[in-house]
Design a protein around this motif. Structure first.
Motif, PDB file in Angstrom:
ATOM      1  N   ALA A   1      36.237  25.907  60.232  1.00  0.00           N
ATOM      2  CA  ALA A   1      35.444  26.855  59.446  1.00  0.00           C
ATOM      3  C   ALA A   1      35.219  28.141  60.237  1.00  0.00           C
ATOM      4  CB  ALA A   1      34.115  26.227  59.033  1.00  0.00           C
ATOM      5  N   GLU A   2      34.959  28.026  61.520  1.00  0.00           N
ATOM      6  CA  GLU A   2      34.738  29.216  62.350  1.00  0.00           C
ATOM      7  C   GLU A   2      36.010  30.045  62.489  1.00  0.00           C
ATOM      8  OE1 GLU A   2      33.019  32.202  64.282  1.00  0.00           O
ATOM      9  OE2 GLU A   2      31.999  30.596  63.202  1.00  0.00           O
ATOM     10  N   ARG A   3      37.145  29.383  62.669  1.00  0.00           N
ATOM     11  CA  ARG A   3      38.414  30.122  62.747  1.00  0.00           C
ATOM     12  C   ARG A   3      38.684  30.862  61.445  1.00  0.00           C
ATOM     13  NH1 ARG A   3      39.969  25.602  65.842  1.00  0.00           N
ATOM     14  NH2 ARG A   3      40.905  24.552  64.063  1.00  0.00           N
ATOM     15  N   LEU A   4      38.361  30.227  60.328  1.00  0.00           N
ATOM     16  CA  LEU A   4      38.562  30.864  59.025  1.00  0.00           C
ATOM     17  C   LEU A   4      37.604  32.046  58.850  1.00  0.00           C
ATOM     18  CD1 LEU A   4      40.384  30.673  56.646  1.00  0.00           C
ATOM     19  CD2 LEU A   4      38.906  28.921  55.671  1.00  0.00           C
ATOM     20  N   ARG A   5      36.373  31.906  59.307  1.00  0.00           N
ATOM     21  CA  ARG A   5      35.418  33.031  59.268  1.00  0.00           C
ATOM     22  C   ARG A   5      35.952  34.220  60.084  1.00  0.00           C
ATOM     23  NH1 ARG A   5      30.344  32.221  57.320  1.00  0.00           N
ATOM     24  NH2 ARG A   5      29.704  30.059  57.018  1.00  0.00           N
ATOM     25  N   GLN A   6      36.506  33.942  61.237  1.00  0.00           N
ATOM     26  CA  GLN A   6      37.058  35.010  62.077  1.00  0.00           C
ATOM     27  C   GLN A   6      38.244  35.686  61.390  1.00  0.00           C
ATOM     28  OE1 GLN A   6      35.569  36.245  64.784  1.00  0.00           O
ATOM     29  NE2 GLN A   6      33.981  34.742  64.308  1.00  0.00           N
ATOM     30  N   ALA A   7      39.074  34.914  60.715  1.00  0.00           N
ATOM     31  CA  ALA A   7      40.206  35.485  59.980  1.00  0.00           C
ATOM     32  C   ALA A   7      39.710  36.397  58.862  1.00  0.00           C
ATOM     33  CB  ALA A   7      41.086  34.373  59.415  1.00  0.00           C
ATOM     34  N   VAL A   8      38.638  36.001  58.194  1.00  0.00           N
ATOM     35  CA  VAL A   8      38.067  36.818  57.127  1.00  0.00           C
ATOM     36  C   VAL A   8      37.544  38.135  57.709  1.00  0.00           C
ATOM     37  CG1 VAL A   8      36.153  36.978  55.486  1.00  0.00           C
ATOM     38  CG2 VAL A   8      37.534  34.898  55.589  1.00  0.00           C
ATOM     39  N   LYS A   9      36.883  38.071  58.861  1.00  0.00           N
ATOM     40  CA  LYS A   9      36.369  39.295  59.496  1.00  0.00           C
ATOM     41  C   LYS A   9      37.496  40.269  59.816  1.00  0.00           C
ATOM     42  CE  LYS A   9      32.119  37.593  61.496  1.00  0.00           C
ATOM     43  NZ  LYS A   9      31.368  37.313  62.714  1.00  0.00           N
ATOM     44  N   GLY A  10      38.653  39.748  60.138  1.00  0.00           N
ATOM     45  CA  GLY A  10      39.794  40.607  60.439  1.00  0.00           C
ATOM     46  C   GLY A  10      40.422  41.247  59.220  1.00  0.00           C
ATOM     47  N   HIS A  11      40.017  40.816  58.034  1.00  0.00           N
ATOM     48  CA  HIS A  11      40.579  41.335  56.777  1.00  0.00           C
ATOM     49  C   HIS A  11      39.482  41.839  55.846  1.00  0.00           C
ATOM     50  CE1 HIS A  11      43.907  38.773  58.159  1.00  0.00           C
ATOM     51  NE2 HIS A  11      44.658  39.636  57.532  1.00  0.00           N
ATOM     52  N   GLU A  12      38.437  42.444  56.393  1.00  0.00           N
ATOM     53  CA  GLU A  12      37.304  42.858  55.567  1.00  0.00           C
ATOM     54  C   GLU A  12      37.603  44.052  54.669  1.00  0.00           C
ATOM     55  OE1 GLU A  12      34.108  43.241  58.380  1.00  0.00           O
ATOM     56  OE2 GLU A  12      33.529  41.154  58.089  1.00  0.00           O
ATOM     57  N   THR A  13      38.516  44.905  55.040  1.00  0.00           N
ATOM     58  CA  THR A  13      38.839  46.059  54.213  1.00  0.00           C
ATOM     59  C   THR A  13      39.823  45.636  53.132  1.00  0.00           C
ATOM     60  OG1 THR A  13      38.600  47.475  56.139  1.00  0.00           O
ATOM     61  CG2 THR A  13      39.732  48.410  54.226  1.00  0.00           C
ATOM     62  N   PRO A  14      39.390  45.707  51.864  1.00  0.00           N
ATOM     63  CA  PRO A  14      40.293  45.273  50.800  1.00  0.00           C
ATOM     64  C   PRO A  14      41.423  46.277  50.588  1.00  0.00           C
ATOM     65  CG  PRO A  14      38.247  46.102  49.868  1.00  0.00           C
ATOM     66  CD  PRO A  14      38.101  46.129  51.360  1.00  0.00           C
ATOM     67  N   PRO A  15      42.599  45.784  50.280  1.00  0.00           N
ATOM     68  CA  PRO A  15      43.707  46.691  49.972  1.00  0.00           C
ATOM     69  C   PRO A  15      43.440  47.358  48.623  1.00  0.00           C
ATOM     70  CG  PRO A  15      44.354  44.422  49.592  1.00  0.00           C
ATOM     71  CD  PRO A  15      42.972  44.391  50.177  1.00  0.00           C
ATOM     72  N   PRO A  16      44.112  48.456  48.332  1.00  0.00           N
ATOM     73  CA  PRO A  16      43.912  49.111  47.036  1.00  0.00           C
ATOM     74  C   PRO A  16      44.430  48.236  45.902  1.00  0.00           C
ATOM     75  CG  PRO A  16      45.710  50.133  48.249  1.00  0.00           C
ATOM     76  CD  PRO A  16      45.083  49.135  49.167  1.00  0.00           C
ATOM     77  N   ASP A  17      43.880  48.450  44.707  1.00  0.00           N
ATOM     78  CA  ASP A  17      44.363  47.723  43.532  1.00  0.00           C
ATOM     79  C   ASP A  17      45.845  48.029  43.328  1.00  0.00           C
ATOM     80  OD1 ASP A  17      41.819  46.776  43.124  1.00  0.00           O
ATOM     81  OD2 ASP A  17      41.331  48.204  41.538  1.00  0.00           O
ATOM     82  N   ARG A  18      46.551  47.053  42.783  1.00  0.00           N
ATOM     83  CA  ARG A  18      47.971  47.239  42.509  1.00  0.00           C
ATOM     84  C   ARG A  18      48.141  47.906  41.149  1.00  0.00           C
ATOM     85  NH1 ARG A  18      50.114  41.246  43.807  1.00  0.00           N
ATOM     86  NH2 ARG A  18      48.263  40.846  44.998  1.00  0.00           N
ATOM     87  N   GLU A  19      49.088  48.818  41.075  1.00  0.00           N
ATOM     88  CA  GLU A  19      49.355  49.475  39.803  1.00  0.00           C
ATOM     89  C   GLU A  19      50.528  48.785  39.131  1.00  0.00           C
ATOM     90  OE1 GLU A  19      50.372  53.885  38.195  1.00  0.00           O
ATOM     91  OE2 GLU A  19      48.895  53.677  39.794  1.00  0.00           O
ATOM     92  N   ASN A  20      50.318  48.394  37.885  1.00  0.00           N
ATOM     93  CA  ASN A  20      51.366  47.748  37.101  1.00  0.00           C
ATOM     94  C   ASN A  20      52.328  48.803  36.556  1.00  0.00           C
ATOM     95  OD1 ASN A  20      50.299  45.122  37.388  1.00  0.00           O
ATOM     96  ND2 ASN A  20      48.792  45.560  35.807  1.00  0.00           N
TER      97      ASN A  20
END
Length: 107
Positions: free
Chosen positions: A46-65
């Motif tokens: 669970a802690e390793r997964l929390r750390q992975a989430v912290k490394g990806h906190e900035t969401p990518p832009p929405d995808r355009e169809n």
């Protein structure tokens, strides 16, 4: 392909393999058709997964169809929190508490 996570203490979580793969890899698990977390492994996973989430906190832009509409992108944290919750709640279970995952094949 679907991956089903089943806890001895909570319910089930279903994910597509493409969503489950980075979560399992972040926790140091192989993406095999079947696997398990023992009670002793859960807190660290669970802690390793929390750390992975912290490394990806900035969401990518929405995808355009193709038609110009935008499709929201689901970020790692949105996929990870149900599994983190399952890990933490199951870790508080009895000595035989466990989580298993099953898929039709390795992914």
């Amino acid at each position: 392909m679907l991956v089903t996570f089943t806890s001895s203490e909570t319910g089930e979580i279903l994910m597509f393999a493409e969503a489950a793969r980075p979560l399992l890899q972040a926790m140091g698990k192989a993406t095999t058709a079947r696997g398990t977390f023992t009670r002793d492994e859960m807190a660290a996973a669970a802690e390793r997964l929390r750390q992975a989430v912290k490394g990806h906190e900035t969401p990518p832009p929405d995808r355009e169809n193709a038609d110009g509409t935008k499709e929201p992108v689901v970020v790692l944290g949105q996929r990870a929190w149900p599994l983190i919750d399952m890990l933490e709640r199951t870790a508080r279970g009895g000595p035989k508490a466990n989580i298993v995952w099953k898929a039709a094949a390795d992914f």
